[in-house]
Design an enzyme around this catalytic site. Structure first.
Site, PDB file in Angstrom:
ATOM      1  N   HIS A   1       0.801  -1.220   0.000  1.00 45.21           N
ATOM      2  CA  HIS A   1       0.000   0.000   0.000  1.00 45.21           C
ATOM      3  C   HIS A   1       0.839   1.277   0.000  1.00 45.21           C
ATOM      4  CE1 HIS A   1      -4.103  -1.716   0.640  1.00 45.21           C
ATOM      5  NE2 HIS A   1      -3.368  -2.765   1.001  1.00 45.21           N
TER       6      HIS A   1
ATOM      7  N   ASP B   1       3.999   9.007  -2.209  1.00 44.44           N
ATOM      8  CA  ASP B   1       2.801   8.344  -1.697  1.00 44.44           C
ATOM      9  C   ASP B   1       2.453   7.177  -2.603  1.00 44.44           C
ATOM     10  OD1 ASP B   1       0.943   8.186   0.340  1.00 44.44           O
ATOM     11  OD2 ASP B   1       0.195  10.214   0.032  1.00 44.44           O
TER      12      ASP B   1
END
Length: 455
Positions: A154, A361
């Site tokens: 993730h 990110d």
């Protein structure tokens, strides 16, 4: 039909709706009756559990282990968050490595495997999530499990030149190769893993497979999403609440610029505040006509780097407001308490700019939530870091380099001056991308690929 077994570091609280975290929100569409969800309880005990506590809510079984205080420090605070988190976010200068932490990380994964194995069936689809549990497949294989094991990361993955800073980098890559399918948010992250497998572990690689020690691991990109329709409905409802009415009244018709993050050094918060300061310094026409709300919910407050970041942001907030405030206008509003998701949806809907500028990110679902919340008749503008995974899909955002405060200022100025027709054109494209790449679609595409992998 094969049973889905979800394994993650943290497990949603029994009986509650999925928490705001991207993993829990994304997986709620597949956590249907019959699913087993296994992981850490979030609690510490005298010693790490050997037998999981099992409960059930809405037909989903939840199996959790407590961790000893020592395992928590080495596995979670140490190797997971003081080593892997900064490394995978390209912050090698903040990475702290110790052999004791690495041993604790391996030990907890071994404990997870030993507790999980008796619960598994041969035909289960075991879907393991995130950087805390990279070794889990290898541990299960050692115990004799031969069923399907899939993994999804993730957060970003890094190129081999960065990964090799970690002393056990080659071991980490080999552990990932014990899975049948390794999934990443973007093709770039997948390619970095393939390059690392080749350069650091000596694997044979193709465009989408790794062959190592007689095992073939499929590799793919699966962009995670949200439930945009539900978030849009929440945003519309929020506009009728007293909370949004008070916010609107306090703005006094000024344009709202909004950012919402966890307080973390990967989010580029100091760079963002500096960018807003550059906007006010270079474009004084926006004085008293725009207000910036930065929400940075506190996290990992026992970690020195996070304490230092919070002090820096406190200082920057005071300095910026001291330089530019008028008696009837404070340009920057800075909050460190968490804002409930329905209220956040309303703030996004009323904002002229959504400022999402992380330094790195994996995806960043806030960007997608901002798009989903907008009024298509009068939409706001998304300013997005090129280093967020979401930038691969949301190409009609104003894409910026988050390290350049003047580029952030230029984008905010362009967004504040952007005519309605261009805002609508950009929003239509972004909305289509967000509504096509939903959380349900993410789960379906991963599980389809997972079931197709030969074992």
């Amino acid at each position: 039909m094969a049973r889905l077994v979800i394994v993650s570091n943290r497990v949603p609280v029994l009986g509650r709706r999925a928490q705001a975290g991207g993993l829990a929100v994304a997986l709620q569409s597949v956590a249907s009756p019959g699913t087993l969800w296994f992981g850490w309880s979030g609690q510490t005990a005298h010693e790490t559990s050997s037998t999981p506590k099992i409960g059930e809510a809405r037909g989903v079984s939840y199996a959790t282990l407590d961790l000893s205080a020592s395992d928590y420090q080495h596995f979670y605070v140490g190797f997971s968050n003081a080593t892997l988190w900064p490394l995978f976010h390209f912050r090698t200068g903040l990475m702290r490595y110790s052999r004791d932490d690495y041993a604790g990380y391996r030990s907890v994964n071994r404990s997870f495997a030993e507790a999980l194995l008796p619960l598994l069936r041969p035909d289960d689809l075991v879907w393991v999530h995130d950087y805390h549990l990279i070794p889990l497949a290898e541990e299960l294989r050692r115990l004799g499990y031969t069923g399907r094991l899939g993994f999804f990361l993730h957060i970003p993955f890094v190129p081999p030149a960065v990964l090799q800073v970690l002393p056990p980098a080659a071991e980490l890559v080999r552990m990932l190769c014990a899975y049948d399918l390794a999934g990443f948010h973007t093709r770039r992250f997948a390619q970095d893993f393939l390059a690392s497998a080749k350069d650091l572990a000596g694997a044979q690689v193709t465009e989408d497979t790794v062959r190592l020690d007689g095992r073939v691991t499929s590799v793919g990109a699966f962009p995670i999403g949200i439930d945009p329709a539900a978030f849009a409905r929440s945003a519309v409802r929020a506009m009728e609440t007293g909370y949004i009415a008070r916010v609107r009244e306090s703005l006094q018709s000024r344009a709202l610029i909004v950012s919402a993050d966890r307080l973390d050094y990967s989010k580029g918060l100091p760079n963002r505040l500096e960018g807003f300061g550059r906007l006010l310094a270079r474009f004084p026409q926006h004085h008293r006509k725009a207000s910036f709300l930065q929400i940075a919910a506190r996290s990992r407050e026992d970690v020195a780097e996070y304490q230092s970041l919070r002090r820096e942001l406190d200082r920057m907030t005071g300095d910026l407001n001291g330089r530019f405030s008028h008696f009837d206008w404070v340009p920057l509003r800075y909050m460190t308490q968490m804002v409930q998701r329905p209220r956040l949806a309303g703030l996004f809907r009323m904002a002229r700019i959504g400022l999402v500028t992380p330094l790195q990110d994996g995806m960043n679902l806030v960007a997608k939530e901002f798009v989903a919340a907008q009024d298509s008749e009068d939409p706001g503008v998304l300013v997005l870091s090129r280093f967020a995974g979401a930038a691969e899909q949301l190409r009609d955002a104003l894409i910026v380099n988050p390290y350049d405060s003047d580029e952030i200022a230029d984008a905010m100025h362009a967004a504040l001056e952007m005519p309605l027709e261009e805002r609508q054109r950009r929003h239509d494209s972004l909305r289509e991308a967000v509504f096509q790449g939903t959380a349900a679609q993410f789960c379906a595409s991963y599980l389809e690929a997972f079931q197709a992998v030969p074992i």
